[in-house]
Design a protein around this motif. Structure first.
Motif, PDB file in Angstrom:
ATOM      1  N   TYR A   1       0.815  -1.218   0.000  1.00 44.19           N
ATOM      2  CA  TYR A   1       0.000   0.000   0.000  1.00 44.19           C
ATOM      3  C   TYR A   1       0.848   1.267   0.000  1.00 44.19           C
ATOM      4  N   ARG A   2       1.766   1.392   0.939  1.00 39.66           N
ATOM      5  CA  ARG A   2       2.512   2.637   1.098  1.00 39.66           C
ATOM      6  C   ARG A   2       3.435   2.949  -0.082  1.00 39.66           C
TER       7      ARG A   2
ATOM      8  N   ALA B   1       3.440   1.631  -3.150  1.00 40.17           N
ATOM      9  CA  ALA B   1       2.695   1.744  -4.410  1.00 40.17           C
ATOM     10  C   ALA B   1       1.924   3.060  -4.472  1.00 40.17           C
ATOM     11  N   THR B   2       1.317   3.454  -3.357  1.00 41.43           N
ATOM     12  CA  THR B   2       0.579   4.720  -3.332  1.00 41.43           C
ATOM     13  C   THR B   2       1.514   5.886  -3.607  1.00 41.43           C
ATOM     14  N   LYS B   3       2.678   5.870  -2.995  1.00 41.02           N
ATOM     15  CA  LYS B   3       3.633   6.964  -3.187  1.00 41.02           C
ATOM     16  C   LYS B   3       4.031   7.105  -4.652  1.00 41.02           C
TER      17      LYS B   3
ATOM     18  N   LYS C   1       1.069   8.283  -6.819  1.00 40.40           N
ATOM     19  CA  LYS C   1       0.766   9.712  -6.600  1.00 40.40           C
ATOM     20  C   LYS C   1       1.818  10.603  -7.252  1.00 40.40           C
TER      21      LYS C   1
ATOM     22  N   LYS D   1      -4.988  -2.343  -3.994  1.00 33.66           N
ATOM     23  CA  LYS D   1      -3.868  -2.174  -3.069  1.00 33.66           C
ATOM     24  C   LYS D   1      -3.390  -0.737  -2.986  1.00 33.66           C
ATOM     25  N   ALA D   2      -3.704   0.080  -3.984  1.00 36.55           N
ATOM     26  CA  ALA D   2      -3.273   1.485  -3.970  1.00 36.55           C
ATOM     27  C   ALA D   2      -4.143   2.271  -4.937  1.00 36.55           C
TER      28      ALA D   2
ATOM     29  N   THR E   1      -4.643   6.707  -6.232  1.00 37.14           N
ATOM     30  CA  THR E   1      -4.097   8.059  -6.117  1.00 37.14           C
ATOM     31  C   THR E   1      -5.060   9.050  -5.480  1.00 37.14           C
TER      32      THR E   1
ATOM     33  N   GLU F   1      -6.246   4.189   4.277  1.00 36.31           N
ATOM     34  CA  GLU F   1      -5.771   2.863   3.879  1.00 36.31           C
ATOM     35  C   GLU F   1      -6.905   1.846   3.900  1.00 36.31           C
TER      36      GLU F   1
ATOM     37  N   VAL G   1      -9.051   1.951   0.809  1.00 37.41           N
ATOM     38  CA  VAL G   1      -8.411   1.479  -0.411  1.00 37.41           C
ATOM     39  C   VAL G   1      -8.757   0.020  -0.671  1.00 37.41           C
TER      40      VAL G   1
END
Length: 124
Positions: A25-26, A28-30, A33, A55-56, A58, A63, A66
């Motif tokens: 999550y963290r 992939a989200t970063k 984005k 899992k992610a 933008t 969390e 998501v």
């Protein structure tokens, strides 16, 4: 047509980012984005693992928000089968923008499909 093809090329390129392969999550989200800023004609990017669990994304979701399963969606079914997908135009329930959903498979280093990457391409 060129606009949509270009969008699919961008998603295909993004799907090869090693950091997405762990479906974390963290991380992939970063990266998603960061990439959405590079490609402002996309409304959103979302990563889903092989069973359809997102899992992610933008968007500014918590969390817990998501983790929703999208295995029933046509864009998921096509991409998890190894095909690129493009939808008919629609209004996004997430952003209220007029867009097309496009998706591509995400493959690991052994060329196995481990999930999908989708994006809403803004139409107007």
């Amino acid at each position: 047509s060129k606009y949509i093809d270009n969008g699919i090329e961008i998603l295909s390129s993004l799907s090869k980012e090693d950091i997405l392969l762990n479906m974390d999550y963290r991380s992939a989200t970063k990266i998603l984005k960061d990439k959405i800023v590079e490609y402002p004609y996309f409304d959103l990017f979302a990563l889903m693992q092989k069973d359809g669990l997102r899992k992610a994304i933008t968007l500014d979701y918590t969390e817990d928000d998501v983790y929703v399963n999208f295995a029933h969606r046509p864009y998921f079914k096509e991409a998890i089968s190894g095909n690129n997908f493009k939808s008919e135009p629609y209004i996004s329930v997430d952003t209220n923008n007029y867009c097309i959903a496009i998706s591509v498979p995400v493959k690991n280093n052994q060329n196995e499909i481990i999930g999908i990457l989708m994006g809403d391409l803004i139409l107007g």
